[in-house]
Design a protein around this motif. Structure first.
Motif, PDB file in Angstrom:
ATOM      1  N   UNK A  96       0.846  -1.191   0.000  1.00 47.03           N
ATOM      2  CA  UNK A  96       0.000   0.000   0.000  1.00 47.03           C
ATOM      3  C   UNK A  96       0.887   1.248   0.000  1.00 47.03           C
ATOM      4  N   UNK A  97       0.418   2.327  -0.614  1.00 44.57           N
ATOM      5  CA  UNK A  97       1.211   3.568  -0.612  1.00 44.57           C
ATOM      6  C   UNK A  97       1.253   4.185   0.781  1.00 44.57           C
ATOM      7  N   UNK A  98       2.300   4.948   1.037  1.00 47.87           N
ATOM      8  CA  UNK A  98       2.408   5.630   2.327  1.00 47.87           C
ATOM      9  C   UNK A  98       1.284   6.633   2.498  1.00 47.87           C
ATOM     10  N   UNK A  99       1.010   7.366   1.416  1.00 46.99           N
ATOM     11  CA  UNK A  99      -0.031   8.389   1.486  1.00 46.99           C
ATOM     12  C   UNK A  99      -1.409   7.782   1.303  1.00 46.99           C
ATOM     13  N   UNK A 100      -2.391   8.593   1.526  1.00 45.48           N
ATOM     14  CA  UNK A 100      -3.773   8.159   1.396  1.00 45.48           C
ATOM     15  C   UNK A 100      -4.654   9.316   1.797  1.00 45.48           C
ATOM     16  N   UNK A 101      -5.926   9.034   2.038  1.00 41.14           N
ATOM     17  CA  UNK A 101      -6.803  10.109   2.508  1.00 41.14           C
ATOM     18  C   UNK A 101      -6.251  10.719   3.791  1.00 41.14           C
ATOM     19  N   UNK A 102      -5.823  11.952   3.727  1.00 39.01           N
ATOM     20  CA  UNK A 102      -5.252  12.600   4.903  1.00 39.01           C
ATOM     21  C   UNK A 102      -6.329  13.074   5.857  1.00 39.01           C
ATOM     22  N   UNK A 103      -5.906  13.466   7.051  1.00 36.93           N
ATOM     23  CA  UNK A 103      -6.842  14.004   8.022  1.00 36.93           C
ATOM     24  C   UNK A 103      -7.328  15.373   7.567  1.00 36.93           C
ATOM     25  N   UNK A 104      -8.615  15.614   7.708  1.00 38.30           N
ATOM     26  CA  UNK A 104      -9.139  16.949   7.437  1.00 38.30           C
ATOM     27  C   UNK A 104      -8.641  17.903   8.529  1.00 38.30           C
ATOM     28  N   UNK A 105      -8.778  19.194   8.276  1.00 38.50           N
ATOM     29  CA  UNK A 105      -8.352  20.183   9.271  1.00 38.50           C
ATOM     30  C   UNK A 105      -9.089  19.978  10.591  1.00 38.50           C
ATOM     31  N   UNK A 106     -10.402  19.733  10.504  1.00 40.48           N
ATOM     32  CA  UNK A 106     -11.196  19.543  11.726  1.00 40.48           C
ATOM     33  C   UNK A 106     -10.755  18.292  12.469  1.00 40.48           C
ATOM     34  N   UNK A 107     -10.495  17.216  11.722  1.00 37.82           N
ATOM     35  CA  UNK A 107     -10.077  15.971  12.367  1.00 37.82           C
ATOM     36  C   UNK A 107      -8.697  16.135  12.999  1.00 37.82           C
ATOM     37  N   UNK A 108      -7.802  16.824  12.302  1.00 38.93           N
ATOM     38  CA  UNK A 108      -6.463  17.056  12.835  1.00 38.93           C
ATOM     39  C   UNK A 108      -6.538  17.835  14.144  1.00 38.93           C
ATOM     40  N   UNK A 109      -7.395  18.851  14.184  1.00 41.39           N
ATOM     41  CA  UNK A 109      -7.550  19.632  15.410  1.00 41.39           C
ATOM     42  C   UNK A 109      -8.108  18.772  16.538  1.00 41.39           C
ATOM     43  N   UNK A 110      -9.050  17.888  16.202  1.00 40.88           N
ATOM     44  CA  UNK A 110      -9.634  17.033  17.236  1.00 40.88           C
ATOM     45  C   UNK A 110      -8.625  16.038  17.783  1.00 40.88           C
ATOM     46  N   UNK A 111      -7.545  15.796  17.033  1.00 43.49           N
ATOM     47  CA  UNK A 111      -6.482  14.908  17.476  1.00 43.49           C
ATOM     48  C   UNK A 111      -5.296  15.686  18.058  1.00 43.49           C
ATOM     49  N   UNK A 112      -5.530  16.961  18.390  1.00 44.20           N
ATOM     50  CA  UNK A 112      -4.521  17.725  19.113  1.00 44.20           C
ATOM     51  C   UNK A 112      -3.429  18.327  18.280  1.00 44.20           C
ATOM     52  N   UNK A 113      -3.572  18.326  16.952  1.00 41.54           N
ATOM     53  CA  UNK A 113      -2.503  18.854  16.115  1.00 41.54           C
ATOM     54  C   UNK A 113      -2.500  20.378  16.120  1.00 41.54           C
ATOM     55  N   UNK A 114      -1.317  20.958  15.978  1.00 44.69           N
ATOM     56  CA  UNK A 114      -1.143  22.404  16.026  1.00 44.69           C
ATOM     57  C   UNK A 114      -1.504  23.038  14.688  1.00 44.69           C
ATOM     58  N   UNK A 115      -1.893  24.291  14.744  1.00 44.97           N
ATOM     59  CA  UNK A 115      -2.178  25.061  13.528  1.00 44.97           C
ATOM     60  C   UNK A 115      -0.869  25.624  12.962  1.00 44.97           C
ATOM     61  N   UNK A 116      -0.882  26.047  11.701  1.00 50.82           N
ATOM     62  CA  UNK A 116       0.319  26.688  11.143  1.00 50.82           C
ATOM     63  C   UNK A 116       0.764  27.900  11.967  1.00 50.82           C
ATOM     64  N   UNK A 117      -0.189  28.677  12.478  1.00 49.35           N
ATOM     65  CA  UNK A 117       0.175  29.850  13.284  1.00 49.35           C
ATOM     66  C   UNK A 117       0.867  29.439  14.581  1.00 49.35           C
ATOM     67  N   UNK A 118       0.393  28.358  15.200  1.00 46.46           N
ATOM     68  CA  UNK A 118       1.020  27.884  16.434  1.00 46.46           C
ATOM     69  C   UNK A 118       2.431  27.373  16.169  1.00 46.46           C
ATOM     70  N   UNK A 119       2.609  26.697  15.048  1.00 50.62           N
ATOM     71  CA  UNK A 119       3.951  26.226  14.686  1.00 50.62           C
ATOM     72  C   UNK A 119       4.895  27.398  14.451  1.00 50.62           C
ATOM     73  N   UNK A 120       4.407  28.410  13.744  1.00 52.13           N
ATOM     74  CA  UNK A 120       5.248  29.575  13.461  1.00 52.13           C
ATOM     75  C   UNK A 120       5.655  30.277  14.752  1.00 52.13           C
ATOM     76  N   UNK A 121       4.746  30.291  15.744  1.00 52.48           N
ATOM     77  CA  UNK A 121       5.047  30.960  17.009  1.00 52.48           C
ATOM     78  C   UNK A 121       6.220  30.309  17.727  1.00 52.48           C
ATOM     79  N   UNK A 122       6.439  29.013  17.510  1.00 50.74           N
ATOM     80  CA  UNK A 122       7.592  28.343  18.118  1.00 50.74           C
ATOM     81  C   UNK A 122       8.904  28.928  17.601  1.00 50.74           C
ATOM     82  N   UNK A 123       8.869  29.514  16.403  1.00 56.12           N
ATOM     83  CA  UNK A 123      10.063  30.124  15.813  1.00 56.12           C
ATOM     84  C   UNK A 123      10.208  31.602  16.165  1.00 56.12           C
TER      85      UNK A 123
END
Length: 213
Positions: A96-123
Motif C-alpha cells: 500500500x502507498x504511504x499516502x492516502x486520505x489525509x486528516x481533514x483540518x477539523x479531524x487534525x484539530x480534534x487529534x490535538x494537532x497544532x495550527x500553522x500559526x502555532x507552529x510559526x510561534x515556536x520560531x
C-alpha cells in the motif's frame, strides 16, 4: 530409509504444508486492506508523528539552556521518527502507498494537532515563551495520540500494530506527566484537551505494560 520412515517423513511434510496454507490464509496473517483500522491508524499516526517531529526540531533549534526540555524534545524527535519509518515499512510490506486520505483540518484539530500559526510561534516568540508554548502544544498533541490508539488496542488487530499502539500509549502518557510538571514549574497550565480526548478515560487506558524506552 525404511518404508515406515519414508511414510512418516511424507506425512510430516504434508502436515507442514497444510499448516503453512492455513497460516497464510488465516485472518491474522491476511494483509490489511484499504479502509482497515490498521491502515487508517498507521497513515494517520505517521502524519501525527511528523508534526511532533517538526515541533521538536523547531524548539531544538532555539537557543534554549533548559537541558531537560532539550532532552525531551530530542527523545520525541528520535523515537517518533523511528516509528514513522516502522509504520511506512508496514505499508510497503502490505503493498500500500504511504499516502492516502489525509486528516481533514477539523479531524487534525480534534487529534490535538497544532495550527500553522502555532507552529510559526515556536520560531518567533522569545525563547522562554516558545518553550512554554512547546510544552502546551506537545501535551495536547500527545493527548490526541492517546485517543488515536484506542481503536487498535483491542482484539482482531494485527499484533504488531497493537504492540506499537501500546508502546505509543505508555510512552506518551509518561511524557504528558513529565511535561505537565515542567509547565507547572514555569507557572503555566496545559491547554484544554483536544475534543477527541477524554483525560479520565486515558488515565485508565490499558497500556499492556509495554514501554517504548
Amino acid at each position: 530409509m525404511s518404508r515406515r520412515s519414508t511414510l512418516l517423513a511424507a506425512i510430516a511434510l504434508l502436515v507442514a504444508a497444510l499448516m503453512a496454507v492455513v497460516l497464510a490464509f488465516s485472518p491474522r496473517n491476511a494483509l490489511p486492506q484499504e479502509g482497515s483500522p490498521e491502515v487508517r491508524f498507521v497513515r494517520e499516526m505517521s502524519q501525527h508523528h511528523a508534526q511532533a517531529v517538526d515541533m521538536a526540531t523547531r524548539i531544538r533549534d532555539r537557543d534554549s539552556h533548559d537541558r531537560t526540555l532539550r532532552s525531551v524534545a530530542l527523545d520525541i524527535l528520535l523515537s517518533q521518527q523511528e516509528q514513522i519509518g516502522q509504520m511506512r515499512g508496514w505499508l510497503t510490506l502490505w503493498h500500500l502507498p504511504w499516502g492516502g486520505p489525509g486528516m481533514t483540518t477539523a479531524h487534525a484539530r480534534s487529534m490535538g494537532m497544532a495550527t500553522p500559526a502555532e507552529l510559526k510561534a515556536l520560531d518567533t516568540l522569545p525563547t522562554r515563551d516558545a518553550e512554554r508554548l512547546f510544552l502546551q502544544l506537545m501535551i495536547r498533541h500527545h493527548q490526541g495520540a492517546l485517543a488515536m490508539v484506542e481503536p487498535v488496542l483491542g482484539k482482531g488487530i494485527r499484533p504488531e500494530v497493537r504492540t506499537l499502539a501500546r508502546q505509543i500509549a505508555a510512552t506518551q502518557a509518561g511524557e504528558i506527566r513529565l511535561m505537565t510538571q515542567m509547565l507547572a514549574a514555569r507557572g503555566a497550565r496545559p491547554l484544554p484537551a483536544p475534543a477527541a480526548s477524554d483525560p479520565a478515560s486515558m488515565d485508565g487506558m490499558d497500556m499492556g505494560g509495554e514501554h517504548q524506552h
